[in-house]
Design a protein around this motif. Structure first.
Motif, PDB file in Angstrom:
ATOM      1  N   HIS A  10      -4.833   0.039  -5.940  1.00  0.00           N
ATOM      2  CA  HIS A  10      -5.425  -0.696  -4.823  1.00  0.00           C
ATOM      3  C   HIS A  10      -4.772  -2.067  -4.709  1.00  0.00           C
ATOM      4  CE1 HIS A  10      -7.677  -2.311  -8.278  1.00  0.00           C
ATOM      5  NE2 HIS A  10      -7.821  -3.398  -7.535  1.00  0.00           N
ATOM      6  N   GLU A  63       0.833  -1.209   0.000  1.00  0.00           N
ATOM      7  CA  GLU A  63       0.000   0.000   0.000  1.00  0.00           C
ATOM      8  C   GLU A  63       0.866   1.256   0.000  1.00  0.00           C
ATOM      9  OE1 GLU A  63      -2.539  -0.544   3.340  1.00  0.00           O
ATOM     10  OE2 GLU A  63      -3.940  -1.868   2.274  1.00  0.00           O
ATOM     11  N   ASP A  98      -5.949   4.623 -10.878  1.00  0.00           N
ATOM     12  CA  ASP A  98      -6.435   3.851  -9.726  1.00  0.00           C
ATOM     13  C   ASP A  98      -5.278   3.050  -9.147  1.00  0.00           C
ATOM     14  OD1 ASP A  98      -8.549   2.674  -7.976  1.00  0.00           O
ATOM     15  OD2 ASP A  98      -7.974   0.839  -9.021  1.00  0.00           O
TER      16      ASP A  98
END
Length: 207
Positions: A28, A10, A26
């Protein structure tokens, strides 16, 4: 994957997003993997950054593969899977494109991409601009279509055989032995509900 490793991924995703800015659409983690979607036109810049940045050092491009979503406006997703030996981490970079929009080749940054991109072009029809040798890899030179597209027929369009009389390989339209191409059978995992010819004999025997 333990919490420390997940936190490291992360943090890596946040670092990539901070350094590349609007290029990152994006970021994730899913199933213990970091997924980063970027703008297609910037893919070469992205992989060079991931290769050279001290916090990344993804020196190995493990794979470039396509995914087909016919229901989407941009039906193709191209995935770049990279590995960092230094940090023992992996990242998957994703871009989306359609049938007509070319994707910049990353072969100048990772020479192994030349083979992967040829396979993606052959199987899905994704065109890679500035590729040094973009041609079919797994199918024959005269092959029509792209076999891993969801709308490609399972039987194909042509069949190849050696003709002993002509002493050469010939291409012929696919000929099916079945009486009908379209079947109304349900999924083989669920079975069928309607009666087939001959089923009445079994029922008569049981009575």
């Amino acid at each position: 994957m333990d919490d420390a490793s997940l936190d490291a991924l992360e943090e890596l995703g946040a670092h990539i997003a901070a350094q590349l800015g609007a290029v990152v659409l994006d970021s994730h983690t899913a199933n213990g993997e970091l997924n980063v979607e970027v703008t297609p036109s910037d893919i070469l810049r992205v992989v060079k950054f991931l290769r050279d940045d001290a916090s990344c050092l993804f020196k190995s491009l493990m794979d470039v593969c396509g995914v087909d979503y016919p229901e989407h406006e941009q039906r193709f997703e191209v995935n770049y899977n990279l590995l960092s030996y230094k940090h023992n981490q992996r990242v998957r970079i994703k871009i989306r494109t359609d049938e007509d929009s070319p994707v910049p080749s990353v072969a100048s940054a990772f020479p192994t991409a030349a083979w992967f991109e040829r396979e993606c072009w052959d199987m899905y029809g994704v065109f890679f601009s500035e590729h040094p040798d973009l041609r079919r890899l797994l199918t024959d030179y005269g092959f029509e279509g792209h076999p891993l597209r969801k709308d490609f027929p399972l039987t194909g369009y042509v069949e190849v055989r050696y003709d002993d009389e002509q002493k050469r390989v010939v291409y012929e339209p696919v000929k099916l032995t079945q009486a009908f191409r379209s079947f109304d059978f349900m999924s083989p995992w669920e079975g069928m509900t309607r009666q087939l010819p001959g089923d009445e004999k079994a029922e008569a025997g049981e009575g």
